[in-house]
Design a protein around this motif. Structure first.
Motif, mmCIF file in Angstrom:
data_model
loop_
_atom_site.group_PDB
_atom_site.id
_atom_site.type_symbol
_atom_site.label_atom_id
_atom_site.label_comp_id
_atom_site.label_asym_id
_atom_site.label_seq_id
_atom_site.Cartn_x
_atom_site.Cartn_y
_atom_site.Cartn_z
ATOM 1 N N VAL A 83 32.696 30.842 43.409
ATOM 2 C CA VAL A 83 32.187 32.116 43.932
ATOM 3 C C VAL A 83 30.802 32.426 43.379
ATOM 4 N N GLY A 84 30.267 31.497 42.597
ATOM 5 C CA GLY A 84 28.866 31.637 42.185
ATOM 6 C C GLY A 84 28.670 32.180 40.777
ATOM 7 N N ILE A 85 29.734 32.364 40.022
ATOM 8 C CA ILE A 85 29.544 32.758 38.621
ATOM 9 C C ILE A 85 29.018 31.537 37.868
ATOM 10 N N GLU A 86 27.959 31.758 37.099
ATOM 11 C CA GLU A 86 27.388 30.641 36.323
ATOM 12 C C GLU A 86 28.254 30.454 35.084
ATOM 13 N N VAL A 87 29.363 29.735 35.269
ATOM 14 C CA VAL A 87 30.296 29.584 34.154
ATOM 15 C C VAL A 87 29.685 28.711 33.063
ATOM 16 N N ARG A 88 30.131 28.949 31.823
ATOM 17 C CA ARG A 88 29.644 28.174 30.677
ATOM 18 C C ARG A 88 30.837 27.581 29.941
ATOM 19 N N PRO A 89 30.666 26.411 29.364
ATOM 20 C CA PRO A 89 31.767 25.820 28.596
ATOM 21 C C PRO A 89 32.328 26.829 27.593
ATOM 22 N N GLY A 90 33.630 26.959 27.541
ATOM 23 C CA GLY A 90 34.275 27.912 26.634
ATOM 24 C C GLY A 90 34.680 29.206 27.317
ATOM 25 N N ASP A 91 34.078 29.510 28.481
ATOM 26 C CA ASP A 91 34.507 30.682 29.246
ATOM 27 C C ASP A 91 35.974 30.526 29.620
ATOM 28 N N VAL A 92 36.720 31.641 29.537
ATOM 29 C CA VAL A 92 38.101 31.628 30.014
ATOM 30 C C VAL A 92 38.104 32.285 31.387
ATOM 31 N N ALA A 93 38.588 31.546 32.386
ATOM 32 C CA ALA A 93 38.433 32.022 33.765
ATOM 33 C C ALA A 93 39.769 32.071 34.491
ATOM 34 N N PHE A 94 39.858 33.019 35.435
ATOM 35 C CA PHE A 94 41.087 33.283 36.178
ATOM 36 C C PHE A 94 40.803 33.348 37.667
ATOM 37 N N ARG A 95 41.798 33.006 38.460
ATOM 38 C CA ARG A 95 41.822 33.441 39.850
ATOM 39 C C ARG A 95 42.385 34.862 39.826
ATOM 40 N N ALA A 96 41.935 35.685 40.747
ATOM 41 C CA ALA A 96 42.467 37.044 40.790
ATOM 42 C C ALA A 96 42.660 37.476 42.237
ATOM 43 N N ASN A 97 43.613 38.369 42.430
ATOM 44 C CA ASN A 97 43.828 39.034 43.716
ATOM 45 C C ASN A 97 43.538 40.516 43.552
ATOM 46 N N PHE A 98 42.900 41.114 44.553
ATOM 47 C CA PHE A 98 42.960 42.564 44.673
ATOM 48 C C PHE A 98 44.299 42.905 45.299
ATOM 49 N N SER A 99 45.067 43.782 44.615
ATOM 50 C CA SER A 99 46.407 44.099 45.095
ATOM 51 C C SER A 99 46.616 45.611 45.093
ATOM 52 N N THR A 100 47.724 46.014 45.678
ATOM 53 C CA THR A 100 48.084 47.429 45.683
ATOM 54 C C THR A 100 49.310 47.648 44.803
ATOM 55 N N VAL A 101 49.184 48.584 43.845
ATOM 56 C CA VAL A 101 50.326 48.908 42.987
ATOM 57 C C VAL A 101 50.606 50.408 43.079
ATOM 58 N N ASP A 102 51.828 50.810 42.703
ATOM 59 C CA ASP A 102 52.152 52.242 42.728
ATOM 60 C C ASP A 102 51.859 52.865 41.359
ATOM 61 N N ALA A 103 52.243 54.125 41.175
ATOM 62 C CA ALA A 103 51.911 54.857 39.946
ATOM 63 C C ALA A 103 52.526 54.202 38.707
ATOM 64 N N ASN A 104 53.622 53.440 38.905
ATOM 65 C CA ASN A 104 54.265 52.749 37.777
ATOM 66 C C ASN A 104 53.822 51.294 37.647
ATOM 67 N N ASN A 105 52.716 50.941 38.345
ATOM 68 C CA ASN A 105 52.186 49.568 38.317
ATOM 69 C C ASN A 105 53.144 48.536 38.931
ATOM 70 N N ILE A 106 53.990 49.008 39.837
ATOM 71 C CA ILE A 106 54.833 48.090 40.603
ATOM 72 C C ILE A 106 54.008 47.561 41.777
#
Lengths: 404, 404
Positions: A83-106
């Motif tokens: 996605v174009g982040i200039e990653v550097r050795p040692g960076d800890v990286a994740f895939r992520a989703n934008f999601s919908t949660v309720d007031a209790n984080n469900i």
């Protein structure tokens, strides 16, 4: 002498009952592929090793000559690079989703109603610093994003915050070893702060007004540490490039130092493969190597779409015809798949992939057709993926003598 | 989807002059084997590595995906496991013979007149403790036995007490490194004590009365340390089983965590291979993998018995016909030898073995016959033994994706 490596993602297959127990490559007409086969040597290839079903990321690392067992810890780093982040050795990286949660984080919707627009605005506001650790968030296609933690003393053995199921609570990241305690703490604090920012974000207020599920929580998975990878030009002494159809492959290619064009509308029957070929021809003006990746064959396979896969092979064949006609420089061509994705399995398998290497000086082994069985009779025998780039460099006159 | 791996022990051969310089597999009719070949892919396999003549123990370790160079130190541990001793990692184990020696410990008969009966009574009285080391002795078939030393600080670099020649004195075990000094001392003390016990043992008093040579000394050889081996189910996530014809193979299989049936009357032309196939069918009700081992092909080869080997191949072919007809579950079949035992050599050699892998989804490569030459033309190419189990797991849908 240029090198063109063409990858039909997931193109190789098994005996398919609907095709009379033949493979799509066996029953499809592809005269441009066959012309390449007839002008060189064929064989089969275990991209990683015999009996190992490769991911597209580990497979492409191997195809660039890297041992994935030494450098691969997860998909996150390559998604982030993609996605174009200039990653550097040692960076800890994740895939992520934008999601919908309720007031209790469900988790109510793991993809926030398959949100398409304005995720860039959301991601931008999630960049922050926590306990000296820089946090970089960047949107990807659709509901997808990548997240990077950059700082000292970060381990990457973390559990997912994505519960991978509807109706469950967003998980607290757990450190799976001592070294990863700080990263877990930072990630969990980020999850809290980002949750608050997203809840009241103008984009989400607007979505709620429109009756759309708000993208009010990130979910992380696929964690990995960015490895130190020797860049293509340092490793092989020539400039390399890539045209590809997915962010993940683009990420692998960028991490390996290739000039990369990600064709956004790639990935299926509507792909403009001639445009891809034109990008390759143009990249080959300033690069000596180009990896041309076609995604659609894999997508049709994951869907179990027999006719679609055959059509996609036909399109790939047309692309090859265009390329061989229009590339003016002398070149060594290779065609393979990164792995098999059999139509009946709908997932990656370890079956070796067909490979042909074609060029003026390449030994002509008499194989007539490009398919899994015909290529297995060829002069290349059965090779491993990490050796392919070395073979191609040598055939293009770019290898170094070992010894005297 | 089940996995059935059929091993014709020593079945592969070289060009045999008596067969017009063809191999027994080339000149024998075996239509069930050929039917498997026609429904899949063939190739050749170096069980350990090209040019390495494998023992049956190291070969079977490799076939279960273990690198024998990392875990194998000698045959003793697997013989001990084969006779039913519950060996533990770190145990030092030996093969042993009951033999006849004179008053000066000169070996008169290495097999004590090929003693057959009551060795269980002898072995039972040889269990003891010396210097804190537990000594376990268990009878095997005929004059054979297994011996285990269990305790702290035992090395396994010991010389044999078996002089391997008639007319020579039983040898004192020598420690070949410092770590093995204690084990040598304990073994030598055991040799003395067991000699005394055996000399006056009721079984031997009875034998002398009958004019039979007494089994009055053990001779040890094949020492090795019991390795830590990851159990089959832990390693591959499925349950594995085995039907085999020799204690050594049973020992390897048990050490690797397979549910094992040792068919006692196995091993030659009188083997009831249909009974073996029935055992396999029954094991496959609760296991997803079964290795079916046929010993007779190897025995006929060691005897240089051309016609016997051909007959044994015919019996194996019948067994395969019975199995494919009567196994009701969908399965991936593989047939190979563990090594070549050429009739003219009468011993194991490194020649690669023919391999076929057969099943509904397996690519059909057009090979028509199961033999060393026909299979070498197949789509599998030439693979290594340790990869076979991974290939089979993948074809049965039981492999894990490496990467994403």
């Amino acid at each position: 002498m240029k090198i063109v490596l063409i990858i039909g993602d997931g193109m190789a297959d098994r005996a398919v009952e609907a095709l009379g127990f033949k493979t799509p490559l066996q029953v499809t007409e592809h005269r441009n592929l066959d012309a390449l086969v007839r002008n060189g040597s064929s064989g089969t290839m275990d991209t990683i090793d015999a009996g190992v079903a490769p991911g597209s990321d580990t497979a492409h690392l191997a195809l660039l000559g890297h041992n994935p067992y030494e450098i691969y810890s997860g998909r996150g780093p390559f998604e982030a690079a993609g996605v174009g982040i200039e990653v550097r050795p040692g960076d800890v990286a994740f895939r992520a989703n934008f999601s919908t949660v309720d007031a209790n984080n469900i988790v109510i919707d793991r993809r926030a109603g398959r949100i398409k627009d304005r995720t860039a605005e959301l991601a931008k506001d999630l960049n922050m610093k926590i306990a000296g650790v820089q946090i970089i968030c960047r949107e990807s296609t659709g509901h997808r994003a990548a997240l990077v933690l950059r700082g000292k003393g970060l381990g990457h053995n973390l559990s997912d915050t994505d519960p991978h199921k509807l109706g469950e609570k967003v998980k607290t990241a757990k450190a799976l070893d001592k070294r990863s305690a700080k990263a877990a703490k930072v990630l969990n604090e980020f999850m809290k702060r980002s949750r608050a920012i997203l809840e009241t974000h103008p984009v989400n207020i607007e979505r709620k007004k429109q009756g759309l599920p708000p993208a009010n929580s990130l979910l992380t998975r696929g964690v990995g540490v960015v490895p130190t990878i020797e860049k293509f030009e340092e490793k092989y002494g020539i400039k390399g490039s890539c045209v590809c159809g997915t962010g993940l492959i683009a990420g692998v290619m960028r991490a390996c130092g290739l000039e990369t064009i990600l064709v956004p509308k790639g990935g299926d029957l509507d792909s403009d493969l001639i445009a891809k070929a034109n990008h390759a021809i143009s990249l080959l003006k300033t690069n000596e190597f180009c990896l041309l990746h076609v995604k659609g064959t894999d997508n049709r396979s994951h869907d179990g779409d027999v006719e679609g896969k055959k059509k996609m092979i036909g399109k790939l064949d047309e692309m090859i015809g265009f390329l061989t006609t229009n590339l003016k420089e002398d070149a060594v061509f290779a065609v393979c798949a990164d792995h098999s994705t059999p139509l009946e399995v709908r997932d990656h398998t370890a079956d070796p992939v067909p490979l042909c290497i074609s060029g003026r000086q390449v030994r002509k082994d008499g194989v007539q057709r490009y398919d899994e069985i015909s290529c297995s009779k060829g002069a290349l025998g059965r090779i491993k993926g990490t050796r392919l780039i070395h073979i191609l460099l040598d055939l293009a006159g770019k290898s170094k003598l070992y010894g005297a």
